[in-house]
Design a protein around this motif. Sequence first.
Motif, PDB file in Angstrom:
ATOM      1  N   ALA A   1       1.272  -1.002   0.131  1.00  0.00           N
ATOM      2  CA  ALA A   1      -0.153  -0.020   0.064  1.00  0.00           C
ATOM      3  C   ALA A   1       0.776   1.217  -0.379  1.00  0.00           C
ATOM      4  O   ALA A   1       0.580   2.388  -0.838  1.00  0.00           O
ATOM      5  CB  ALA A   1      -0.840  -0.104   1.246  1.00  0.00           C
TER       6      ALA A   1
ATOM      7  N   LEU B   1       0.851   4.465  -2.681  1.00  0.00           N
ATOM      8  CA  LEU B   1       0.328   5.332  -2.391  1.00  0.00           C
ATOM      9  C   LEU B   1       1.528   6.450  -2.607  1.00  0.00           C
ATOM     10  O   LEU B   1       2.639   6.368  -2.071  1.00  0.00           O
ATOM     11  CB  LEU B   1      -0.388   5.427  -1.433  1.00  0.00           C
ATOM     12  CG  LEU B   1      -1.690   4.912  -1.010  1.00  0.00           C
ATOM     13  CD1 LEU B   1      -2.289   4.721   0.195  1.00  0.00           C
ATOM     14  CD2 LEU B   1      -2.553   5.265  -1.766  1.00  0.00           C
TER      15      LEU B   1
ATOM     16  N   TYR C   1      -1.714  11.581  -0.568  1.00  0.00           N
ATOM     17  CA  TYR C   1      -2.834  10.496  -1.047  1.00  0.00           C
ATOM     18  C   TYR C   1      -4.452  11.621  -0.989  1.00  0.00           C
ATOM     19  O   TYR C   1      -4.131  11.674   0.487  1.00  0.00           O
ATOM     20  CB  TYR C   1      -3.311   9.361  -0.490  1.00  0.00           C
ATOM     21  CG  TYR C   1      -3.921   8.908  -0.946  1.00  0.00           C
ATOM     22  CD1 TYR C   1      -4.740   8.433  -1.762  1.00  0.00           C
ATOM     23  CD2 TYR C   1      -4.797   8.001   0.471  1.00  0.00           C
ATOM     24  CE1 TYR C   1      -5.565   7.865  -1.798  1.00  0.00           C
ATOM     25  CE2 TYR C   1      -5.794   7.847   0.152  1.00  0.00           C
ATOM     26  CZ  TYR C   1      -6.482   7.304  -1.279  1.00  0.00           C
ATOM     27  OH  TYR C   1      -7.849   6.422  -1.416  1.00  0.00           O
TER      28      TYR C   1
ATOM     29  N   GLN D   1      -8.250  10.820   0.252  1.00  0.00           N
ATOM     30  CA  GLN D   1      -9.592  11.045   0.278  1.00  0.00           C
ATOM     31  C   GLN D   1     -10.787  11.774   0.168  1.00  0.00           C
ATOM     32  O   GLN D   1     -10.454  12.383   1.406  1.00  0.00           O
ATOM     33  CB  GLN D   1      -9.113  10.380   1.644  1.00  0.00           C
ATOM     34  CG  GLN D   1     -10.137   9.542   1.977  1.00  0.00           C
ATOM     35  CD  GLN D   1     -10.724   7.871   1.583  1.00  0.00           C
ATOM     36  OE1 GLN D   1     -11.190   8.329   0.257  1.00  0.00           O
ATOM     37  NE2 GLN D   1      -9.453   7.103   1.607  1.00  0.00           N
TER      38      GLN D   1
ATOM     39  N   TYR E   1     -13.247   8.047   6.425  1.00  0.00           N
ATOM     40  CA  TYR E   1     -11.625   8.287   6.289  1.00  0.00           C
ATOM     41  C   TYR E   1     -11.075   9.130   5.984  1.00  0.00           C
ATOM     42  O   TYR E   1     -11.016   9.751   5.900  1.00  0.00           O
ATOM     43  CB  TYR E   1     -11.738   7.316   5.520  1.00  0.00           C
ATOM     44  CG  TYR E   1     -11.920   5.482   5.616  1.00  0.00           C
ATOM     45  CD1 TYR E   1     -11.257   4.414   6.658  1.00  0.00           C
ATOM     46  CD2 TYR E   1     -12.920   5.541   4.506  1.00  0.00           C
ATOM     47  CE1 TYR E   1     -11.683   3.307   6.805  1.00  0.00           C
ATOM     48  CE2 TYR E   1     -13.515   3.892   4.818  1.00  0.00           C
ATOM     49  CZ  TYR E   1     -12.973   3.038   6.037  1.00  0.00           C
ATOM     50  OH  TYR E   1     -13.357   2.181   6.011  1.00  0.00           O
TER      51      TYR E   1
ATOM     52  N   THR F   1      -8.047  12.030   5.659  1.00  0.00           N
ATOM     53  CA  THR F   1      -6.714  11.676   3.931  1.00  0.00           C
ATOM     54  C   THR F   1      -5.200  11.564   4.418  1.00  0.00           C
ATOM     55  O   THR F   1      -4.971  11.712   5.704  1.00  0.00           O
ATOM     56  CB  THR F   1      -7.081  12.856   3.319  1.00  0.00           C
ATOM     57  OG1 THR F   1      -7.115  13.105   1.881  1.00  0.00           O
ATOM     58  CG2 THR F   1      -6.486  14.165   4.793  1.00  0.00           C
TER      59      THR F   1
ATOM     60  N   ARG G   1      -1.813   9.353   2.929  1.00  0.00           N
ATOM     61  CA  ARG G   1      -1.603   7.914   3.011  1.00  0.00           C
ATOM     62  C   ARG G   1      -1.599   7.122   4.054  1.00  0.00           C
ATOM     63  O   ARG G   1      -1.587   5.930   4.581  1.00  0.00           O
ATOM     64  CB  ARG G   1       0.619   8.252   2.673  1.00  0.00           C
ATOM     65  CG  ARG G   1       1.350   6.568   1.938  1.00  0.00           C
ATOM     66  CD  ARG G   1       1.871   6.428   1.283  1.00  0.00           C
ATOM     67  NE  ARG G   1       3.037   7.346   2.198  1.00  0.00           N
ATOM     68  CZ  ARG G   1       4.423   7.717   1.191  1.00  0.00           C
ATOM     69  NH1 ARG G   1       4.459   7.073   0.342  1.00  0.00           N
ATOM     70  NH2 ARG G   1       5.250   8.500   1.971  1.00  0.00           N
TER      71      ARG G   1
ATOM     72  N   PHE H   1      -4.496   5.496   4.934  1.00  0.00           N
ATOM     73  CA  PHE H   1      -4.937   4.960   4.532  1.00  0.00           C
ATOM     74  C   PHE H   1      -4.101   3.317   4.770  1.00  0.00           C
ATOM     75  O   PHE H   1      -5.064   2.008   5.057  1.00  0.00           O
ATOM     76  CB  PHE H   1      -4.920   4.878   2.794  1.00  0.00           C
ATOM     77  CG  PHE H   1      -5.427   4.052   2.033  1.00  0.00           C
ATOM     78  CD1 PHE H   1      -6.291   3.671   0.845  1.00  0.00           C
ATOM     79  CD2 PHE H   1      -4.536   2.490   2.253  1.00  0.00           C
ATOM     80  CE1 PHE H   1      -6.836   2.680   0.680  1.00  0.00           C
ATOM     81  CE2 PHE H   1      -5.068   1.359   1.281  1.00  0.00           C
ATOM     82  CZ  PHE H   1      -6.184   1.614   0.653  1.00  0.00           C
TER      83      PHE H   1
ATOM     84  N   SER I   1      -6.113   2.444   7.859  1.00  0.00           N
ATOM     85  CA  SER I   1      -7.491   1.002   7.682  1.00  0.00           C
ATOM     86  C   SER I   1      -6.673  -0.160   7.550  1.00  0.00           C
ATOM     87  O   SER I   1      -7.757  -1.341   7.572  1.00  0.00           O
ATOM     88  CB  SER I   1      -7.380   2.266   7.052  1.00  0.00           C
ATOM     89  OG  SER I   1      -8.419   3.305   7.258  1.00  0.00           O
TER      90      SER I   1
ATOM     91  N   HIS J   1      -8.618   9.661  -4.706  1.00  0.00           N
ATOM     92  CA  HIS J   1      -9.827   8.419  -4.446  1.00  0.00           C
ATOM     93  C   HIS J   1     -10.943   8.886  -4.280  1.00  0.00           C
ATOM     94  O   HIS J   1     -10.959   9.495  -3.633  1.00  0.00           O
ATOM     95  CB  HIS J   1      -8.813   7.271  -3.403  1.00  0.00           C
ATOM     96  CG  HIS J   1     -10.665   6.072  -3.272  1.00  0.00           C
ATOM     97  ND1 HIS J   1     -11.118   6.509  -1.997  1.00  0.00           N
ATOM     98  CD2 HIS J   1     -10.914   5.585  -3.797  1.00  0.00           C
ATOM     99  CE1 HIS J   1     -11.885   5.728  -2.051  1.00  0.00           C
ATOM    100  NE2 HIS J   1     -12.196   5.028  -2.680  1.00  0.00           N
TER     101      HIS J   1
END
Length: 257
Positions: free
Chosen positions: A22, A26, A30, A32, A37, A39, A41, A44, A47, A103
């Motif tokens: 991941a 990314l 990144y 979001q 969630y 924002t 990297r 993410f 998560s 994303h």
Amino acid sequence: MTNKEKALALIGTFESGDTKAARELLAEGYIQHNLAYGTGRDAFIGSVEYLASAPVKTTVENIRAFEDGDKVFLQTVYNFAGAGKQVAFDIFRFDENGKIAEHWDNLAVFAAPNPSNHTQIDGYMAVEDLDKTEENRELVRNFLIDVMQGKHPEKTASYFYGDRYIQHNISIADGLSGLGTALTELSKQGIQMIYNTTHQVLAEGNFVLGVSEGTFGGVPTSYYDLWRVENGKIAEHWDVMETIADQSTWKNSNGKF
């Protein structure tokens, strides 16, 4: 790896728990747009770590994958940590270094087959007519304005071959007749499905995804609609509707769109 392969690898980390993969996929900054969630990297990756530690394994089943310029859009069935199946559309934007930089998504509960016995994910699979990508994009863009936004409803029939229209919406039967019946029933209940703005129209060959904003029964709603175009007419439709969360609950400030 192609961008499509990278996007599929990234959603695969929810299942594998591979935080190293991941991180490599990314961009550091990144962005979001899933409002549940944070924002960046690291959010993410957090998560991915959380799902990997859950007692029930997350499953990821990609159904369809498409690529349009610097974006990849996916139709996928997720079951996050045993919480139940969800159908999703994901959009990933890639930066100039080939990293996933942004994303957007829409998710809904996986439902029983609709009145025509179609599911949210079955149907035509083959990506064809790549030479007609821009023509098909324009067709759907105009359809969204004329029909879904209600600017020229008299043009509705011109977008279809009579009543030949395969519908995967969980509540609507096949054909223009099925759509008309469903809208009439909603009207009887005092419910309006309104499209105000289209934010993105992504396409690869015979498949076109529209990302729109509006209201359903007066509630702010995000509409993701995937259409298959055949010989210049709309032939098939899949969708995911999602209520836009109240801003007081947002985990990031990037907005839904």
